[in-house]
Design a protein around this motif. Structure first.
Motif, mmCIF file in Angstrom:
data_model
loop_
_atom_site.group_PDB
_atom_site.id
_atom_site.type_symbol
_atom_site.label_atom_id
_atom_site.label_comp_id
_atom_site.label_asym_id
_atom_site.label_seq_id
_atom_site.Cartn_x
_atom_site.Cartn_y
_atom_site.Cartn_z
ATOM 1 N N GLY A 2 6.682 15.334 -17.865
ATOM 2 C CA GLY A 2 7.771 14.833 -17.501
ATOM 3 C C GLY A 2 7.966 13.545 -17.750
ATOM 4 N N GLN A 5 8.569 12.215 -21.241
ATOM 5 C CA GLN A 5 10.034 12.870 -21.669
ATOM 6 C C GLN A 5 10.981 11.714 -21.110
ATOM 7 N N ALA A 6 10.910 11.312 -19.976
ATOM 8 C CA ALA A 6 11.797 10.486 -19.343
ATOM 9 C C ALA A 6 11.582 9.018 -19.911
ATOM 10 N N ALA A 386 20.031 8.022 -15.742
ATOM 11 C CA ALA A 386 19.690 9.427 -15.713
ATOM 12 C C ALA A 386 18.044 9.706 -16.008
ATOM 13 N N ASN A 387 17.781 8.920 -16.699
ATOM 14 C CA ASN A 387 16.203 9.038 -17.357
ATOM 15 C C ASN A 387 15.596 8.313 -16.177
ATOM 16 N N SER A 388 15.987 7.318 -15.726
ATOM 17 C CA SER A 388 15.313 6.760 -14.641
ATOM 18 C C SER A 388 15.062 7.636 -13.292
ATOM 19 N N GLN A 389 16.201 8.356 -13.013
ATOM 20 C CA GLN A 389 16.125 9.246 -12.144
ATOM 21 C C GLN A 389 15.237 10.315 -12.496
ATOM 22 N N THR A 390 14.950 10.672 -13.605
ATOM 23 C CA THR A 390 14.148 11.526 -13.876
ATOM 24 C C THR A 390 12.625 11.374 -13.681
ATOM 25 N N ILE A 391 12.249 10.188 -13.798
ATOM 26 C CA ILE A 391 10.981 9.302 -13.503
ATOM 27 C C ILE A 391 10.990 9.631 -11.808
ATOM 28 N N THR A 393 12.335 11.504 -9.727
ATOM 29 C CA THR A 393 12.150 12.851 -9.186
ATOM 30 C C THR A 393 10.645 13.247 -9.562
ATOM 31 N N GLN A 394 10.129 12.983 -10.685
ATOM 32 C CA GLN A 394 9.034 13.302 -11.195
ATOM 33 C C GLN A 394 7.755 12.503 -10.082
#
Length: 404
Positions: A2, A5-6, A386-391, A393-394
């Motif tokens: 993840g 991907q982010a 959004a991609n920063s939020q993915t990181i 969350t991971q």
């Protein structure tokens, strides 16, 4: 996985922000062409590995043309590029903001020189840096005079009713002056004397009711001593018959080329029952002149204007186009160079084939739509967030696992 991907999404969003930012920064750059980012997914096994930037495409649509009022500002109305040389390299540009160097070259602010074809060569030669010569326009001796007039059919052929020439050798009905130039550019006044002849059936050849005679003098001196009399003959409808061109020979005492033959073309001359009338008179010679400026027409001709009110084509601008303009490589300074992806440059004259016309006193603005770019900027920013939020969350998930 993840995180990777982010991270790929962050890199892609960052590239998009760079491109959009560059577009916005150049929204007022003349001839600038905006770019856009294309993305592609990275896929392996069952789960995607993220995204990547597959290409940055240039948009070569035309920008708006705006008048600048400066004759060395050029724009292309249609397809094509200005072909220029810079640092021994051929570059292509849509920015036609030019200045003239002290030695007569046309170049932009970055020192790229406009190329074209020398005068009289056309598209058959090799384009070279255009240079406006500083030399004066050389004088041209008159070789022809075109005169169109009406001779009154009611004119008297009796010498007693005509005007006696100062020499006393002949009389005439009408006289008219014109200007001719010798090989040194000196101006001379030529007077034409028109006399209606008395009919004489016994003459050889016979003289009819519609026969006239023309003599000339130059600067007050009769040509050839007697004015070199030559005939003009009309039919019963008042139209010229036979030859309408009379050639006179002038001599000069000022070192100019001698003798000077000048053909007087009286095409269109008539003999009607109206007053004498001169409808047109022009000649092809001129004196020398100094350059006073240049203009560029829509065909790309660089035209020099001279103090003697003459003009001369000094060269013609070369334009270029490509099968795939998107394959051009940007090198900065509003310039591109050709690549194998763009294909070889197709060079020609403005207005031919895929090449547009040249507009003088005009510049092409950037084709960047600032409103659209600001919207794209917001979208790219949200994508990055959004991609920063993915990181984030991971990270929280990993932290939870560690706490277990």
């Amino acid at each position: 996985m993840g995180f990777s991907q982010a991270l790929s999404g962050l890199n892609a969003a960052s590239s998009q922000l760079d491109v959009v930012g560059n577009n916005i920064a150049n929204s007022q750059t003349v001839g600038f062409k905006g770019s856009s980012v294309q993305f592609a997914d990275v896929y392996a096994a069952k789960t995607g590995l993220g995204t990547r930037v597959s290409a940055v495409l240039q948009d070569f649509s035309n920008g708006a043309l705006e008048s600048s009022g400066r004759n060395l500002d050029l724009a292309i109305a249609g397809g094509g590029f200005f072909r220029m040389t810079q640092n021994d390299q051929v570059v292509y540009s849509r920015n036609g903001q030019l200045t003239m160097t002290p030695d007569g070259y046309l170049e932009n602010a970055q020192g790229a020189r406009l190329t074209g074809y020398p005068a009289g060569v056309g598209a058959g030669g090799q384009p070279q840096a255009l240079q406006v010569p500083a030399a004066a326009l050389e004088a041209k001796a008159t070789t022809g005079v075109n005169a169109s007039l009406n001779l009154d059919a009611n004119s008297s052929s009796n010498p007693a009713d005509q005007t006696q020439h100062a020499s006393g050798n002949f009389s005439y009905n009408y006289a008219n002056s014109s200007t001719v130039y010798d090989s040194l550019g000196n101006r001379h006044n030529v007077t034409m004397y028109f006399a209606k002849l008395e009919p004489d059936a016994t003459a050889n050849p016979p003289i009819g009711d519609n026969d006239w005679q023309v003599r000339t003098s130059i600067d007050g001196t009769l040509t050839g001593g007697d004015g070199q009399p030559q005939p003009l003959t009309f039919d019963s409808n008042g139209q010229l018959t036979g030859s309408d061109t009379l050639t006179y020979t002038f001599t000069h005492a000022n070192g100019a080329t001698n003798p000077q033959g000048v053909a007087f073309d009286f095409g269109g001359t008539t003999q009607y029952g109206n007053d004498f009338e001169l409808s047109s008179l022009n000649q092809d010679g001129y004196t020398s002149g100094s350059m006073v400026g240049i203009t560029i027409d829509d065909a790309g001709n660089v035209i020099g204007s001279y103090s003697n009110e003459e003009s001369k084509v000094l060269g013609t601008i070369a334009l270029a186009n490509f099968r795939n303009p998107e394959g051009l490589k940007p090198v900065g300074d509003n310039a591109w160079v050709e690549t194998t992806a763009s294909g070889q440059a197709l060079v020609g004259l403005a207005g031919s084939g895929m090449l547009g016309s040249i507009e003088s006193g005009t510049v092409e603005t950037s084709n960047v739509d600032l409103t659209k770019e600001l919207v794209d900027l917001i979208i790219a920013q949200r994508n990055f967030q959004a991609n920063s939020q993915t990181i984030k969350t991971q990270d929280e998930v990993m932290q939870g696992i560690v706490n277990l």
